[in-house]
Structures are given as structure tokens and as C-alpha cells.
Design an enzyme around this catalytic site. Structure first.
Site, PDB file in Angstrom:
ATOM      1  N   SER A  75      40.388  50.041  34.504  1.00 38.04           N
ATOM      2  CA  SER A  75      41.758  49.645  34.195  1.00 38.04           C
ATOM      3  C   SER A  75      42.000  49.716  32.688  1.00 38.04           C
ATOM      4  CB  SER A  75      41.961  48.205  34.663  1.00 38.04           C
ATOM      5  OG  SER A  75      43.147  47.685  34.125  1.00 38.04           O
ATOM      6  N   TYR A 124      39.186  39.007  34.919  1.00 32.43           N
ATOM      7  CA  TYR A 124      39.388  40.248  35.681  1.00 32.43           C
ATOM      8  C   TYR A 124      39.013  41.449  34.810  1.00 32.43           C
ATOM      9  CZ  TYR A 124      41.858  44.368  37.373  1.00 32.43           C
ATOM     10  OH  TYR A 124      42.170  45.651  37.751  1.00 32.43           O
ATOM     11  N   LYS A 142      35.831  44.504  34.961  1.00 30.22           N
ATOM     12  CA  LYS A 142      35.945  45.967  34.839  1.00 30.22           C
ATOM     13  C   LYS A 142      35.054  46.473  33.704  1.00 30.22           C
ATOM     14  CE  LYS A 142      38.901  46.634  38.134  1.00 30.22           C
ATOM     15  NZ  LYS A 142      38.433  47.243  39.399  1.00 30.22           N
TER      16      LYS A 142
HETATM   17  P1  NAD Z   1      44.556  46.271  46.419  1.00 29.91           P
HETATM   18  O1  NAD Z   1      44.263  44.817  46.406  1.00 29.91           O
HETATM   19  O2  NAD Z   1      45.771  46.745  47.094  1.00 29.91           O
HETATM   20  O3  NAD Z   1      43.298  47.059  47.016  1.00 29.91           O
HETATM   21  C1  NAD Z   1      41.973  46.598  46.890  1.00 29.91           C
HETATM   22  C2  NAD Z   1      41.357  46.624  48.275  1.00 29.91           C
HETATM   23  O4  NAD Z   1      40.003  46.176  48.196  1.00 29.91           O
HETATM   24  C3  NAD Z   1      42.078  45.713  49.254  1.00 29.91           C
HETATM   25  O5  NAD Z   1      42.349  46.425  50.429  1.00 29.91           O
HETATM   26  C4  NAD Z   1      41.097  44.576  49.499  1.00 29.91           C
HETATM   27  O6  NAD Z   1      41.223  44.042  50.793  1.00 29.91           O
HETATM   28  C5  NAD Z   1      39.776  45.277  49.264  1.00 29.91           C
HETATM   29  N1  NAD Z   1      38.665  44.405  48.854  1.00 29.91           N
HETATM   30  C6  NAD Z   1      38.648  43.502  47.858  1.00 29.91           C
HETATM   31  N2  NAD Z   1      37.429  42.943  47.778  1.00 29.91           N
HETATM   32  C7  NAD Z   1      36.663  43.504  48.731  1.00 29.91           C
HETATM   33  C8  NAD Z   1      35.313  43.341  49.158  1.00 29.91           C
HETATM   34  N3  NAD Z   1      34.504  42.445  48.596  1.00 29.91           N
HETATM   35  N4  NAD Z   1      34.853  44.104  50.165  1.00 29.91           N
HETATM   36  C9  NAD Z   1      35.664  45.006  50.778  1.00 29.91           C
HETATM   37  N5  NAD Z   1      36.939  45.188  50.427  1.00 29.91           N
HETATM   38  C10 NAD Z   1      37.442  44.456  49.414  1.00 29.91           C
HETATM   39  O7  NAD Z   1      44.542  46.769  44.899  1.00 29.91           O
HETATM   40  P2  NAD Z   1      44.955  48.177  44.282  1.00 29.91           P
HETATM   41  O8  NAD Z   1      46.149  47.970  43.451  1.00 29.91           O
HETATM   42  O9  NAD Z   1      44.953  49.219  45.328  1.00 29.91           O
HETATM   43  O10 NAD Z   1      43.728  48.373  43.292  1.00 29.91           O
HETATM   44  C11 NAD Z   1      42.592  49.152  43.649  1.00 29.91           C
HETATM   45  C12 NAD Z   1      41.590  49.062  42.506  1.00 29.91           C
HETATM   46  O11 NAD Z   1      42.215  49.532  41.319  1.00 29.91           O
HETATM   47  C13 NAD Z   1      41.095  47.654  42.209  1.00 29.91           C
HETATM   48  O12 NAD Z   1      39.721  47.729  41.884  1.00 29.91           O
HETATM   49  C14 NAD Z   1      41.922  47.239  40.996  1.00 29.91           C
HETATM   50  O13 NAD Z   1      41.241  46.304  40.204  1.00 29.91           O
HETATM   51  C15 NAD Z   1      42.084  48.573  40.281  1.00 29.91           C
HETATM   52  N6  NAD Z   1      43.277  48.622  39.401  1.00 29.91           N
HETATM   53  C16 NAD Z   1      44.511  48.346  39.928  1.00 29.91           C
HETATM   54  C17 NAD Z   1      45.632  48.353  39.090  1.00 29.91           C
HETATM   55  C18 NAD Z   1      46.999  48.035  39.610  1.00 29.91           C
HETATM   56  O14 NAD Z   1      47.879  47.727  38.799  1.00 29.91           O
HETATM   57  N7  NAD Z   1      47.249  48.089  40.915  1.00 29.91           N
HETATM   58  C19 NAD Z   1      45.491  48.684  37.721  1.00 29.91           C
HETATM   59  C20 NAD Z   1      44.217  48.982  37.239  1.00 29.91           C
HETATM   60  C21 NAD Z   1      43.116  48.955  38.097  1.00 29.91           C
HETATM   61  N1  UFG Z   2      57.110  41.428  33.474  1.00 27.29           N
HETATM   62  C1  UFG Z   2      58.285  40.675  33.479  1.00 27.29           C
HETATM   63  N2  UFG Z   2      58.561  39.942  34.592  1.00 27.29           N
HETATM   64  C2  UFG Z   2      57.753  39.926  35.689  1.00 27.29           C
HETATM   65  C3  UFG Z   2      56.559  40.694  35.665  1.00 27.29           C
HETATM   66  C4  UFG Z   2      56.271  41.430  34.530  1.00 27.29           C
HETATM   67  O1  UFG Z   2      59.021  40.671  32.504  1.00 27.29           O
HETATM   68  O2  UFG Z   2      58.056  39.234  36.670  1.00 27.29           O
HETATM   69  C5  UFG Z   2      56.810  42.249  32.282  1.00 27.29           C
HETATM   70  C6  UFG Z   2      55.516  41.860  31.590  1.00 27.29           C
HETATM   71  O3  UFG Z   2      55.743  40.838  30.669  1.00 27.29           O
HETATM   72  C7  UFG Z   2      55.094  43.197  30.970  1.00 27.29           C
HETATM   73  C8  UFG Z   2      55.612  44.244  31.961  1.00 27.29           C
HETATM   74  O4  UFG Z   2      56.636  43.586  32.712  1.00 27.29           O
HETATM   75  O5  UFG Z   2      55.759  43.380  29.752  1.00 27.29           O
HETATM   76  C9  UFG Z   2      54.548  44.748  32.922  1.00 27.29           C
HETATM   77  O6  UFG Z   2      53.912  43.646  33.544  1.00 27.29           O
HETATM   78  P1  UFG Z   2      52.966  43.831  34.827  1.00 27.29           P
HETATM   79  O7  UFG Z   2      52.540  42.476  35.245  1.00 27.29           O
HETATM   80  O8  UFG Z   2      53.631  44.676  35.837  1.00 27.29           O
HETATM   81  O9  UFG Z   2      51.753  44.695  34.261  1.00 27.29           O
HETATM   82  P2  UFG Z   2      50.699  44.386  33.114  1.00 27.29           P
HETATM   83  O10 UFG Z   2      50.769  45.536  32.160  1.00 27.29           O
HETATM   84  O11 UFG Z   2      50.863  43.033  32.557  1.00 27.29           O
HETATM   85  O12 UFG Z   2      49.317  44.422  33.896  1.00 27.29           O
HETATM   86  C10 UFG Z   2      49.026  45.391  34.903  1.00 27.29           C
HETATM   87  C11 UFG Z   2      48.017  44.791  35.871  1.00 27.29           C
HETATM   88  C12 UFG Z   2      46.711  44.565  35.175  1.00 27.29           C
HETATM   89  C13 UFG Z   2      46.244  45.858  34.573  1.00 27.29           C
HETATM   90  C14 UFG Z   2      47.282  46.414  33.634  1.00 27.29           C
HETATM   91  C15 UFG Z   2      46.874  47.759  33.103  1.00 27.29           C
HETATM   92  O13 UFG Z   2      48.515  43.552  36.393  1.00 27.29           O
HETATM   93  O14 UFG Z   2      45.751  44.114  36.093  1.00 27.29           O
HETATM   94  O15 UFG Z   2      48.528  46.560  34.312  1.00 27.29           O
HETATM   95  O16 UFG Z   2      46.556  48.613  34.138  1.00 27.29           O
HETATM   96  F1  UFG Z   2      45.099  45.648  33.901  1.00 27.29           F
END
Ligand code: NAD
Ligand code: UFG
Length: 365
Positions: free
Chosen positions: A124, A148, A152
């Protein structure tokens, strides 16, 4: 020749399953459904017209993982499974370290035992913390600010150590920026449980009438309109990046780190406008103070992924919002309720628990 997808039922995992299947891969999915629903995988099958098996296995269940590796000829793993809520990680750090870090260690132990050494890992942009400069190149200092993010960062370090110890490992560390949007079919998308933490799902739920108004966290940042700026990337582009990364790890051993973003930042208010345009709905909002831990600006330097993977994000902000909106209005409640439908779907959809007798014997030896 099968790709194991961990966390494949989740938001990014389900979209990546579509792209892997469309690219001709055979896949098998494991997920503990702690933050997802098997319905997403049923819909992946509808979208692609292809089939695959899913197993409700937890990463921490080493024997369960072993059985998958014995049953299938797995050549690579795309590893999404993990917990991802920043705030929750602050209140429940042990749960996050156990699930994400220990879960990944167990996965790698099982991979090693079965001589499978190709891995694509979901990292991430959070590993950069508050960046010194934007756009952020992969070589920037890493300085995480919450548990979190530290899971990572730790996993990245563990995977690097693994490659130092055994250069046969080939690993892609994909640092996602802000994934949004949904598959153009409107069948799969982001379905957060409870009130969304992230901007786009929140805006979508305001647009569809599930939430009253957006709370904008701060308008006094040094940005074009004072609100936070992020690099939003369409989840389908992100998923295609995984298919390209898989080719890379198969062809060139090493630890390959890539930013997956667009290289362009949008403010919160720009996102509100773009979503209003795409949806035809008005998004009411109020300005609150800054959210603790937020950074002002974050966007990616994307050159490395383009040069080494031949990948770049193709979909713009209008398409991201239009696809997010299509998913939201077609599925205002997300996937069907987990409590009532999970078991039925599991049974119906070739999702199965199994302990093949031969493998059971091997495991017991
Ligand atoms: P998500 O929660 O939709 O998907 C994660 C999946 O992993 C879920 O289906 C959950 O049930 C499963 N899971 C969690 N722990 C588990 C375990 N111990 N065993 C088996 N399954 C398990 O999240 P996502 O948005 O699809 O994210 C996928 C990956 O990408 C995650 O590792 C997350 O940290 C990373 N990531 C997501 C974002 C984002 O903004 N969505 C940004 C950066 C990184
Ligand atoms: N924001 C609002 N109101 C809300 C939610 C968000 O104003 O209800 C603003 C935040 O302050 C920020 C922007 O919208 O300025 C984006 O916020 P997000 O929560 O959507 O995303 P972040 O960049 O804070 O974080 C996300 C994931 C993290 C990840 C990161 C980079 O939540 O886990 O992107 O991938 F690490």
C-alpha cells in the site's frame, strides 16, 4: 498450473480474479469471508463465464493451506488476504499483526514447503507515510504511521529477507494508491461493512440515499481548494496491473516493487463534483476539521511500472465515478447479507470444504 488467490472474494481480489480468468489463467481462491461475501465470486463466474473453486480457509490455518497446495498444481500466489482498516488497526493492533503478518508468514512457509516461490503481494502507498515530495517514487523513505501500515512494511521486509535467503523466490510488492470504481458490468464492486471509512464508498452511499451527507475532513490543507488530494485508481486498472506483475515474477526472479496509481491527484471536492456529474445526484457535504493521521497530498510516480511492466492506468476519473455509481445503484445494500446467505451460497457455488483421503494421510504423517 493454477494461481492461488488469497482474499479473492474481497473488493480488489474479486476484480483481479476476473482479469486473471480473462487472461486465461486457472485460479483457486481461499478466503475466510471476514470482510466479504461468496456472492462476489459467483458474480465473477457470471462475468467471465468461467469456473473455479473457492475454499473458506483462513490464512492462519496452515493445514488447510497445505491441502490446497496438495490438491492443486499451484505455480504462483496472488496474496490479497488481510485486514485493512487503519482506525481498527490502532484499536486492535495484535489482531492486525497476527492476521496480516503471521498469516503471510504461514502462507510463505506452506509455499516454501511446496516449492512455490512466485508471489504477488498487496502492499500500500501507506508505507510512504507523509511523503517528503510528490509524485512519490518507489525509492522514497518508508515511514508508516499506524499498525495497518506497519503490517505492510513488515511484510515487505520479510519478503525481501526471504529472497535474500533463497534467490529462487520471485516477488512483486504492489503499492496501491486509492483504488475506487467497480467492474463495468455493475455486478461486483466495493461493499464495505458498516459505515464506510473511505471517501468514494461514502460519497456513493450519500448519492444512493443510504447516508445523509459527506463529512469533508479539513479544508485548510495547502492544496488547490484546501481539501486532501489523493491518487484514485480504477480497480480494473489495478487488477490488470496484477496480471502484468505475475508475468514479471514468472520471467525474472527478484523482489520487484511498483507503485500502482495514475500519477494524478484529485481533491475531495473535485471527487464530489466528478461523482455528481457521473451520477446526476447532488452530494451534500459539510466541512469538518482534519481527520487525525491524514496527510495533505499523495500521488504516485508511476514510471517504473510503465517501464518494467508495460502497465499504466487507462481509466479516468469520470469512468471511475460512473462505474462506482452503477455498482452502487444496482446494489444499494452491497451483496446479500452475510449472516443469512453465506452458507447457502457456499454450498451452491462449488465452494467446498474438503479433506481428500490421500492428502489427509500425507498431512497426518
Ligand atoms: P477486502 O477486505 O475487500 O479484501 C480482503 C479479503 O481478505 C476479504 O475477502 C477478507 O475476507 C479476506 N481475509 C482477510 N483476512 C483473511 C485471513 N486471515 N484468511 C483468509 N482471508 C482473509 O480488501 P481489499 O480492498 O480488496 O484489499 C485487498 C488487499 O489490498 C488487502 O491486503 C489490503 O490491505 C490491500 N490494500 C487495499 C487498499 C484499498 O484501499 N482497498 C489500498 C492499499 C492496499
Ligand atoms: N475523506 C473525507 N471524508 C470521508 C472520507 C475521506 O473528507 O468521509 C477524505 C480524507 O480526509 C482524504 C481523502 O478523502 O483526504 C481520501 O480518504 P480515504 O479514507 O478514502 O483514503 P486514504 O488516502 O486516507 O487511505 C486509503 C486507505 C489506506 C491506504 C491509502 C493508500 O484507507 O488504507 O488509501 O492506499 F493505505
Amino acid at each position: 498450473m493454477t494461481v492461488l488467490v488469497t482474499g479473492g472474494a474481497g473488493y480488489i481480489g474479486s476484480h483481479t480474479c476476473v482479469e486473471l480468468l480473462n487472461d486465461g489463467h486457472e485460479i483457486v481462491v481461499i478466503d475466510n469471508f471476514s470482510n466479504s461475501h461468496p456472492e462476489s465470486l459467483k458474480r465473477v463466474k457470471e462475468i467471465t463465464g468461467k469456473t473455479f473453486h473457492t475454499y473458506p480457509i483462513d490464512l492462519l490455518d496452515k493445514e488447510g493451506l497445505e491441502r490446497i497446495f496438495l490438491e492443486y498444481e499451484i505455480t504462483s500466489v496472488v496474496h490479497f488476504a488481510g485486514l485493512k482498516a487503519v482506525g481498527e488497526s490502532v484499536s486492535e493492533p495484535l489482531w492486525y499483526y497476527r492476521n496480516n503478518v503471521i498469516g503471510t508468514i504461514i502462507l510463505c512457509e506452506v509455499m516454501k514447503r511446496n516449492n512455490v516461490k512466485n508471489l504477488v503481494f498487496s502492499s500500500s502507498a501507506t508505507v510512504y507515510g507523509e511523503p517528503d515530495a510528490v509524485p512519490i517514487p518507489e525509492g522514497s523513505l518508508l515511514k508508516t504511521t499506524n499498525p495497518y501500515g506497519r503490517t505492510k512494511h513488515m511484510i515487505e521486509e520479510i519478503l525481501r529477507d526471504l529472497h535474500v535467503a533463497d534467490p529462487d523466490w520471485s516477488i512483486a510488492l504492489l503499492r496501491y494508491f486509492n483504488p475506487i470504481g467497480a467492474h463495468e458490468s455493475g455486478k461486483i464492486g466495493e461493499a464495505p461493512q458498516g459505515t464506510p471509512n473511505n471517501l468514494l464508498p461514502y460519497i456513493s452511499q450519500v448519492a444512493v440515499g443510504q447516508l445523509d451527507e459527506l463529512k469533508v475532513f479539513g479544508n485548510d490543507y495547502e492544496t488547490q481548494d484546501g481539501t486532501g488530494v489523493r491518487d484514485y485508481i480504477h480497480v480494473v486498472d489495478l487488477s490488470i496491473g496484477h496480471v502484468k506483475a505475475l508475468v514479471k515474477v514468472k520471467n525474472e526472479k527478484g523482489v520487484h516493487t511498483y507503485n500502482l496509481g495514475t500519477g494524478r491527484g484529485y481533491s475531495v471536492l473535485e471527487m464530489v463534483k466528478a461523482f455528481e456529474k457521473a451520477s446526476g445526484q447532488q452530494i451534500s457535504y459539510t466541512i469538518l476539521g482534519r481527520r487525525p493521521g491524514d496527510i495533505p497530498v499523495c500521488f504516485a510516480d508511476t514510471r517504473k511500472a510503465f517501464e518494467e511492466l508495460g502497465w499504466r492506468a487507462e481509466r479516468g476519473i469520470n469512468e471511475m465515478c460512473a462505474d462506482a455509481w452503477r455498482w452502487q445503484w444496482r446494489n444499494p445494500e452491497g451483496y446479500p447479507s452475510i449472516e443469512t446467505d453465506k452458507q447457502t451460497s457456499l454450498e451452491k457455488e462449488s465452494t467446498k470444504f474438503f479433506v481428500p483421503p490421500k492428502q489427509e494421510k500425507v498431512l497426518n504423517e
